[in-house]
Motif scaffolding. Structure first.
Motif, short mmCIF file in Angstrom:
data_model
loop_
_atom_site.label_atom_id
_atom_site.label_comp_id
_atom_site.label_asym_id
_atom_site.label_seq_id
_atom_site.Cartn_x
_atom_site.Cartn_y
_atom_site.Cartn_z
N GLY A 178 3.17 -9.84 -6.44
CA GLY A 178 2.01 -10.10 -7.07
C GLY A 178 1.02 -9.07 -6.75
N LEU A 179 -0.32 -9.06 -6.72
CA LEU A 179 -1.30 -8.06 -6.47
C LEU A 179 -0.92 -7.72 -4.94
N VAL A 180 -1.14 -6.36 -4.71
CA VAL A 180 -0.79 -5.62 -3.47
C VAL A 180 -1.93 -5.34 -2.85
N LEU A 181 -2.28 -5.59 -1.86
CA LEU A 181 -3.56 -5.75 -0.90
C LEU A 181 -3.19 -5.21 0.48
N GLN A 182 -4.13 -4.00 0.84
CA GLN A 182 -4.16 -3.70 2.17
C GLN A 182 -5.78 -3.30 2.45
N ARG A 183 -5.96 -3.28 3.65
CA ARG A 183 -7.44 -2.67 4.05
C ARG A 183 -7.53 -1.12 3.64
N ASP A 184 -6.39 -0.21 3.99
CA ASP A 184 -6.63 1.07 3.66
C ASP A 184 -6.93 1.44 2.21
N ALA A 185 -6.51 0.48 1.37
CA ALA A 185 -6.83 0.86 -0.07
C ALA A 185 -7.97 0.37 -0.74
N GLY A 186 -9.09 0.13 0.29
CA GLY A 186 -10.21 -0.47 -0.04
C GLY A 186 -10.95 0.71 -0.98
N SER A 187 -11.10 1.91 -0.54
CA SER A 187 -12.13 2.89 -1.03
C SER A 187 -11.30 3.19 -2.39
N ALA A 188 -9.96 3.48 -2.51
CA ALA A 188 -9.54 3.70 -3.91
C ALA A 188 -9.54 2.59 -5.10
N LEU A 189 -9.58 1.24 -4.34
CA LEU A 189 -9.96 0.09 -5.53
C LEU A 189 -11.26 0.05 -5.82
#
Length: 362
Positions: A178-189
């Motif tokens: 499903g939608l793949v999430l992590q904190r370190d992807a915050g700025s990119a998202l």
């Protein structure tokens, strides 16, 4: 020391970063030699240190022979390469996602690599009824109005054809998270989903969340996807695997994390607004993402749990809260893909290179 050699294409992105973290957490005796392939080499820093890096653009004319040379002697190749921008240049996105998959399939076969792990997606599945849960046999024909979904479905067809035409080729493993999430992807998202002029800290101040109450999306933490990949490589397990955490996330869950009041906005109206604002480059998300979000099925993960002994360590709501916190604080890594977004840099890029939605290299 484990002498396995694993090559990761697209190793500097969201899932690649989590996968490096996961393998580097292994004991010295269990840790394979990792080769990271990316268009831009990450700066020094964890988890990118201790990895042999090679720069590779999967759309380059010589990508297949160059990758085949890098794959010589590898025990497995993991393909994570995909593009999300420029959303106004669908042909470029297809060259990266579908063309890149073709390159990796060819190079893995040329080099005699025993296993290819391909990151597919819930987005490869055909539309489903709200709340419908599907296993890996559900049709992977995609959502036609979503370029992302069309390309994921096209990559699935490529793998089908390759398995049929190359019976002695690599074992192909398809991860469908499903939608793949992590904190370190915050700025990119933030960079890929919100207008360049929007200050991320303002996410803390949103008074309302205008969405249709019918939203129900499977989500999973990046670390749990990485764990499934490691388990599949260890077992050389082929076939498709759905990956999702519980529970499915709806509009009210997102509103609760944002501390915003949910407001009912019909999907058709929301799509009209997103389409109009995307066409004039006010925001970077094409309307196909709305169609996809409101039509994807929920995922039955029985096969991954049984065949890989896999279970997500982070529930979906916790993963969502972690991501949104990362967006608000612009969490990032030294990777060019997951770099911190600066408002000044955003403005400079728009002036010098045009809108993100049109850049061949966002």
């Amino acid at each position: 020391m484990d002498q396995r050699r694993i090559v990761i294409v697209g190793a500097s992105g969201n899932i690649g970063t989590a996968l490096l973290r996961r393998w580097q957490a292994e004991s010295e005796n269990d840790r394979p030699h990792l080769v990271g392939m990316s268009r831009r080499r990450p700066a020094t820093g964890a988890p990118y240190d201790g990895v042999s890096w090679e720069e590779l653009d999967v759309t380059a004319p010589d990508a297949r022979p160059r990758l085949a040379a890098a794959l010589a002697g590898a025990d497995a190749v993991v393909n994570l390469a995909w593009g999300f921008q420029p959303s106004h240049d669908v042909d470029q996105l297809e060259r990266v996602g579908v063309g890149g998959t073709r390159v990796v399939l060819g190079a893995a076969t040329d080099a005699g690599v025993p296993q290819l792990v391909q990151l597919s997606s819930v987005g490869a599945y055909a539309p489903a009824e709200r709340g419908q849960r599907v296993d890996e046999s559900y049709p992977t024909t995609g959502v036609p109005s979503s370029p992302y979904s069309r390309h994921k479905a096209a990559a699935e067809r490529l793998m089908d054809d390759w398995e049929r035409d190359h019976p002695d080729g690599p074992v192909i493993t398809r991860m469908r998270p499903g939608l793949v999430l992590q904190r370190d992807a915050g700025s990119a998202l933030v960079r890929y989903t919100l207008p360049g002029w929007f200050p991320p800290a303002a996410l803390r101040l949103l008074p309302v969340l205008p969405l249709d109450r019918s939203l129900s999306v499977p989500m999973v933490h990046s670390d749990d996807v990485a764990d499934a990949i490691v388990r599949a490589v260890r077992r050389r397990a082929g076939g498709a695997f759905n990956l999702a955490a519980e529970p499915a996330v709806g509009r009210d869950d997102i509103a609760a994390v944002l501390r915003a009041h949910p407001v009912q906005v019909p999907t058709k109206l929301l799509r009209t607004v997103v389409d109009a604002s995307w066409r004039v480059h006010l925001q970077p998300l094409d309307p196909g993402w709305i169609d996809l979000a409101f039509s994807v099925p929920l995922l039955d993960t029985t096969r991954a749990r049984r065949a890989l002994a896999w279970a997500p360590a982070t529930d979906a709501r916790q993963a969502l809260a972690e991501l949104i916190s990362g967006m608000q604080t612009q969490a990032s890594t030294p990777s060019p893909v997951l770099r911190r977004r600066s408002l000044v840099d955003q403005v400079r890029s728009v002036v010098q290179r045009g809108p993100l939605t049109r850049r061949e290299r966002p």
